[in-house]
Each structure stands twice: as structure tokens, then as C-alpha cells.
Design a protein around this motif. Structure first.
Motif, PDB file in Angstrom:
ATOM      1  N   MET A   1       0.823  -1.207   0.000  1.00 10.65           N
ATOM      2  CA  MET A   1       0.000   0.000   0.000  1.00 10.65           C
ATOM      3  C   MET A   1       0.858   1.259   0.000  1.00 10.65           C
ATOM      4  N   GLY A   2       1.948   1.273   0.795  1.00 10.08           N
ATOM      5  CA  GLY A   2       2.798   2.453   0.819  1.00 10.08           C
ATOM      6  C   GLY A   2       2.237   3.558   1.692  1.00 10.08           C
ATOM      7  N   LEU A   3       2.283   4.780   1.187  1.00  8.08           N
ATOM      8  CA  LEU A   3       1.869   5.944   1.961  1.00  8.08           C
ATOM      9  C   LEU A   3       0.400   5.834   2.368  1.00  8.08           C
ATOM     10  N   ALA A   4       0.150   5.841   3.680  1.00  8.35           N
ATOM     11  CA  ALA A   4      -1.212   5.680   4.198  1.00  8.35           C
ATOM     12  C   ALA A   4      -1.779   6.978   4.729  1.00  8.35           C
ATOM     13  N   TYR A   5      -0.895   7.876   5.184  1.00  6.42           N
ATOM     14  CA  TYR A   5      -1.374   9.119   5.803  1.00  6.42           C
ATOM     15  C   TYR A   5      -0.231  10.116   5.834  1.00  6.42           C
ATOM     16  N   GLN A   6      -0.552  11.365   5.585  1.00  7.15           N
ATOM     17  CA  GLN A   6       0.459  12.418   5.648  1.00  7.15           C
ATOM     18  C   GLN A   6      -0.165  13.678   6.218  1.00  7.15           C
ATOM     19  N   LYS A   7       0.597  14.392   7.047  1.00 10.75           N
ATOM     20  CA  LYS A   7       0.069  15.602   7.671  1.00 10.75           C
ATOM     21  C   LYS A   7       1.128  16.694   7.656  1.00 10.75           C
ATOM     22  N   LYS A   8       0.737  17.866   7.215  1.00  8.45           N
ATOM     23  CA  LYS A   8       1.615  19.029   7.225  1.00  8.45           C
ATOM     24  C   LYS A   8       1.395  19.790   8.519  1.00  8.45           C
ATOM     25  N   ILE A   9       2.454  19.992   9.292  1.00  9.57           N
ATOM     26  CA  ILE A   9       2.376  20.702  10.564  1.00  9.57           C
ATOM     27  C   ILE A   9       2.519  22.198  10.342  1.00  9.57           C
ATOM     28  N   ASP A  10       3.501  22.562   9.544  1.00 11.86           N
ATOM     29  CA  ASP A  10       3.685  23.949   9.125  1.00 11.86           C
ATOM     30  C   ASP A  10       4.436  23.919   7.801  1.00 11.86           C
ATOM     31  N   ALA A  11       4.891  25.077   7.331  1.00 17.09           N
ATOM     32  CA  ALA A  11       5.513  25.155   6.010  1.00 17.09           C
ATOM     33  C   ALA A  11       6.789  24.319   5.896  1.00 17.09           C
ATOM     34  N   LYS A  12       7.420  24.018   7.034  1.00 12.58           N
ATOM     35  CA  LYS A  12       8.704  23.322   6.997  1.00 12.58           C
ATOM     36  C   LYS A  12       8.697  21.995   7.752  1.00 12.58           C
ATOM     37  N   THR A  13       7.531  21.579   8.232  1.00  7.82           N
ATOM     38  CA  THR A  13       7.455  20.397   9.090  1.00  7.82           C
ATOM     39  C   THR A  13       6.264  19.527   8.717  1.00  7.82           C
ATOM     40  N   CYS A  14       6.471  18.216   8.639  1.00  8.52           N
ATOM     41  CA  CYS A  14       5.368  17.298   8.343  1.00  8.52           C
ATOM     42  C   CYS A  14       5.740  15.901   8.828  1.00  8.52           C
ATOM     43  N   PHE A  15       4.731  15.031   8.864  1.00  2.82           N
ATOM     44  CA  PHE A  15       4.996  13.623   9.129  1.00  2.82           C
ATOM     45  C   PHE A  15       4.136  12.769   8.210  1.00  2.82           C
ATOM     46  N   ALA A  16       4.521  11.516   8.057  1.00  2.00           N
ATOM     47  CA  ALA A  16       3.786  10.589   7.206  1.00  2.00           C
ATOM     48  C   ALA A  16       3.837   9.191   7.801  1.00  2.00           C
ATOM     49  N   ALA A  98       4.945   2.224   9.701  1.00  2.00           N
ATOM     50  CA  ALA A  98       6.145   2.992   9.998  1.00  2.00           C
ATOM     51  C   ALA A  98       5.784   4.466   9.871  1.00  2.00           C
ATOM     52  N   ALA A  99       6.450   5.303  10.654  1.00  2.00           N
ATOM     53  CA  ALA A  99       6.177   6.738  10.621  1.00  2.00           C
ATOM     54  C   ALA A  99       7.498   7.506  10.583  1.00  2.00           C
ATOM     55  N   VAL A 100       7.492   8.615   9.841  1.00  2.00           N
ATOM     56  CA  VAL A 100       8.657   9.490   9.748  1.00  2.00           C
ATOM     57  C   VAL A 100       8.182  10.930   9.880  1.00  2.00           C
ATOM     58  N   MET A 101       8.914  11.709  10.657  1.00  2.00           N
ATOM     59  CA  MET A 101       8.641  13.144  10.791  1.00  2.00           C
ATOM     60  C   MET A 101       9.892  13.898  10.383  1.00  2.00           C
ATOM     61  N   ILE A 102       9.725  14.980   9.611  1.00  2.00           N
ATOM     62  CA  ILE A 102      10.868  15.777   9.169  1.00  2.00           C
ATOM     63  C   ILE A 102      10.558  17.261   9.345  1.00  2.00           C
TER      64      ILE A 102
END
Length: 214
Positions: A1-16, A98-102
């Protein structure tokens, strides 16, 4: 399936969040790895540990949207960092996800956990008596998972060892909900205030934090 969910926190920050349905061979084929990374991967037991490591790196590559080699290292405290990209990063995984935040401009921390009843048996190991008092008796298990994910996110954001979830990370009282935020305090050397967010995702709980409050 791959990417299941993504959220933008602000212009420079997000997680998926990535749902792991691929084989290790499929995930491996999407990565560029050096000899050290290949050797580490070979040292892992085949199974979930292998898939978790691979899926976080595949998700990171997709989030950075690059064909370049990603030099992802671990510092002396075990915190992952990028040597050739400006982003701060945090990884987490639990069972099939799995989750990643950048973030380009601030430290981050994220945790994802499958919600299971066993957390009740260990609650007093990571929660203080004062914190346990505000747990909703009608939603004990998910409320405890919110607290665990929050403390794990703060721990990862801080990125240093010798931090006790029970003694050094304190959560201000908050009402149970499936999504929201609350204040946490990290008390190591100096007191730091951190705004922690959380949300339920299918049968999982996600907690995440970015930077320290002024």
C-alpha cells in the motif's frame, strides 16, 4: 500500500505514515545504501525489524522527494540525523506501520503504537501517580497510549540519554479525545516546555512534537 497518511504541521514540518505490505526485497530495491548500511541490514533478523528499518528509509526518501543518496546516520545517543540534508528527522514503527517526521528548522519527535491492553500492566513504570489521576476510567487504554506516545515523542525530540519517562517527562492534565494537544515538561538540567500533539489512526495512536515552546 505504501503511503497511508500524511500531515503538514507547518511550512517546513510534516509527518507521514507508511503501511508495510511490501516484501523486504521490494523495499530494498527502492533504496541507495552504502556498505555500512548494507552490513547493518544484514545483521538484523529477517522479519519485522528488517521491514521496519527498510520502510522508514523508503518513506524518508519519498518525503524528501529526491533521487540523491540520503546519508542517514545515528549519533552517539542513538538519534538519527541526516549528514547531507538540512532536515531534522524522527522515526517510529509498530507492527504494520512505519512513521517518519521531518522538519527543515526544528527538532522533531514522533511515535506510533498499536493500541493494546497490555499497557495497563506497565502504566506505573512511565506515569507518575499525579499523571495517573487524570486518566479517563472509561478510556483507560487509549488515554495511556496517548501519554506513552507523547513521552516517547518528547524523548526523541530531546535526543539524549539518561531521561526517565516517569521522572523527567511530565504531562499536564488533559481530557481524553481521539485528537488534540497538551503541554509536557522535560526536566533535565533545565526545564523545557513542549507542545505535544496526538491523534488516533485506525487501531494505532500517534504522538508527535516539534521544537520547544518559548
Amino acid at each position: 500500500m505504501g503511503l497511508a497518511y500524511q500531515k503538514k504541521i507547518d511550512a517546513k514540518t510534516c509527518f507521514a505514515v507508511w503501511k508495510i505490505e511490501e516484501t523486504a526485497e521490494d523495499l530494498f530495491s527502492r533504496l541507495q545504501l552504502n556498505d555500512i548500511e548494507r552490513a547493518y541490514l544484514e545483521s538484523l533478523n529477517n522479519g519485522k525489524r528488517n521491514l521496519h528499518w527498510l520502510s522508514t528509509r523508503v518513506l524518508l526518501r519519498q518525503m524528501l522527494n529526491t533521487d540523491e543518496y540520503i546519508d542517514c546516520r545515528v549519533d552517539e545517543h542513538g538519534k538519527p540525523y541526516l549528514a547531507n540534508f538540512p532536515h531534522h528527522i524522527s522515526f517510529s514503527h509498530s507492527f504494520d506501520y512505519a512513521a517518519v517526521m521531518i522538519s527543515k528548522d526544528k527538532p522533531v519527535g514522533i511515535d506510533i503504537e498499536l493500541v493494546k491492553s497490555k499497557i495497563i500492566r506497565v502504566a506505573n513504570k512511565f506515569m507518575s501517580p499525579t499523571e495517573l489521576e487524570f486518566i479517563d476510567p472509561n478510556h483507560t487504554i487509549p488515554h495511556l497510549y496517548i501519554c506513552w506516545c507523547a513521552k516517547e515523542a518528547v524523548y526523541k525530540l530531546n535526543g539524549r540519554g539518561n531521561v526517565s519517562f516517569k521522572d523527567h517527562i511530565h504531562i499536564k492534565p488533559f481530557l481524553y479525545a481521539t485528537k488534540g494537544s497538551f503541554a509536557a515538561t522535560l526536566e533535565v538540567e533545565e526545564e523545557k516546555q513542549i507542545d505535544v500533539c496526538f491523534e488516533a489512526f485506525e487501531d494505532y495512536m500517534i504522538g508527535y512534537a516539534a521544537a520547544y515552546m518559548p
